[in-house]
Write an enzyme that holds these catalytic residues in place. Sequence first.
Site, PDB file in Angstrom:
ATOM      1  N   ASP A  90       0.825  -1.215   0.000  1.00  0.00           N
ATOM      2  CA  ASP A  90       0.000   0.000   0.000  1.00  0.00           C
ATOM      3  C   ASP A  90       0.857   1.262   0.000  1.00  0.00           C
ATOM      4  O   ASP A  90       2.055   1.234   0.283  1.00  0.00           O
ATOM      5  CB  ASP A  90      -0.960   0.013   1.186  1.00  0.00           C
ATOM      6  CG  ASP A  90      -0.250   0.055   2.532  1.00  0.00           C
ATOM      7  OD1 ASP A  90       0.831  -0.572   2.660  1.00  0.00           O
ATOM      8  OD2 ASP A  90      -0.758   0.702   3.456  1.00  0.00           O
ATOM      9  N   GLU A 157       0.451  -1.379   5.683  1.00  0.00           N
ATOM     10  CA  GLU A 157       1.502  -0.873   6.569  1.00  0.00           C
ATOM     11  C   GLU A 157       1.286   0.595   6.870  1.00  0.00           C
ATOM     12  O   GLU A 157       1.623   1.076   7.947  1.00  0.00           O
ATOM     13  CB  GLU A 157       2.874  -1.108   5.924  1.00  0.00           C
ATOM     14  CG  GLU A 157       4.070  -0.816   6.824  1.00  0.00           C
ATOM     15  CD  GLU A 157       4.575   0.615   6.741  1.00  0.00           C
ATOM     16  OE1 GLU A 157       5.468   0.965   7.538  1.00  0.00           O
ATOM     17  OE2 GLU A 157       4.085   1.391   5.883  1.00  0.00           O
TER      18      GLU A 157
END
Length: 410
Positions: A90, A157
Amino acid sequence: MTSSALPPAATDPGAGPASDVLALLTALVTCDSTTPTGEEETTAELLAGYLAGAGFEVDTERLAPGRVNLTARRVLGSGGPTLMLNSHLDVVPAGGGWTTSPFEPTVRDGRLYGRGAADAKGPLAAMACAAVELARAADAGLADVHGEIVFSGVSQEEGDSAGARHLVAALRDRGRLPDAVIVGEPTGMRLLTAHKGSVRPVVEVTGVAAHAATPHAGVNAITGAAALITLLEEYAASLAGPGHPLLGPPTCTPVLVSGGEAPNAVPERCRVTLDRRLLPGETQESVLAEIGAVLESFNSGGHGATAAVAECAPSTGGPSETPPDHPFVLLCRRALASEGADDSLGGLTVNCDMTHFRAAGVPALVCGPGRLEVMHAVDEHIVVAELEESVRLYRAILTEALGTQGPAWV
């Protein structure tokens, strides 16, 4: 974009890492894997196709709509340790002000621009290319290595680290934790063996509501919050000092304020969110106790408002450190030095998924292409030459870790 849209250089088994890595990263950056609005599946699909083409056994696990963990494994030779290359799928929201579209990667002046180019799709692409290159070399009898390479691309994350938390728990339950992990973040390929953690208490200040025309009849929670912030600034100043040799001192910063109920009412409530950065040795519990002492001082001030921690906002996790004399750290330093690269150690003032591996007892460090100063920034970019060089350096570490020569590190 699907894996079929990956540029030919990145899917050709005979292609070299330098040709692979720029093509692969370019394809990855076109994928909007923003937390929380984007999706990670397309990013994972591109990496899965590339790794599967080199004989990696690939598994994609769906954690939530649009959110996945990717794991790819390849055993080389017989016996040997398991080394994991890990980073996240991400990216943070792009925001405005970009010179070019953040999800239309552009190369100019030797740099690839786009959201995630450095944090952390550059490390993802370089790790994947290094793993594939070593596997190809082993298949051709050109590399004498023994062990297992595990590539993991994890979810969110940039949010609450749901992907890494899930991965580590699952590996521990199955008895398959790796012997060591390299976490890919933009460090300029310097080895970072420690990072700060974070806890984000949301402090609610409570006053007494009244009509704004009669403010003396109430207790203004916003005014109370302003007084509390002054106390918190004194607390933050008390944290200053040399701190950790690689990380410096801990910090405490107010980052969000919200309050009030109506434009004609004395506000009854105001919330202040703090970002408290932790050093190795500190815990969420110890830090919340320190902040609790500040709130107790505020509450005894006689001004009528009270403050308490209502909740903690999500964060990646706590601080972590791998000892600088750990055999795996020494191995990585040796590998970089053999390639003429900087083998000095550093620390990461932000936190990352390394913390979850260290909490499980796995030796880990942070290392990847790209620069920390462009993380989360407008016009995020990575220097193409550094990206290509990182493939060679990752491969050197893999070869040192899985090679038959040298001292044991497991």
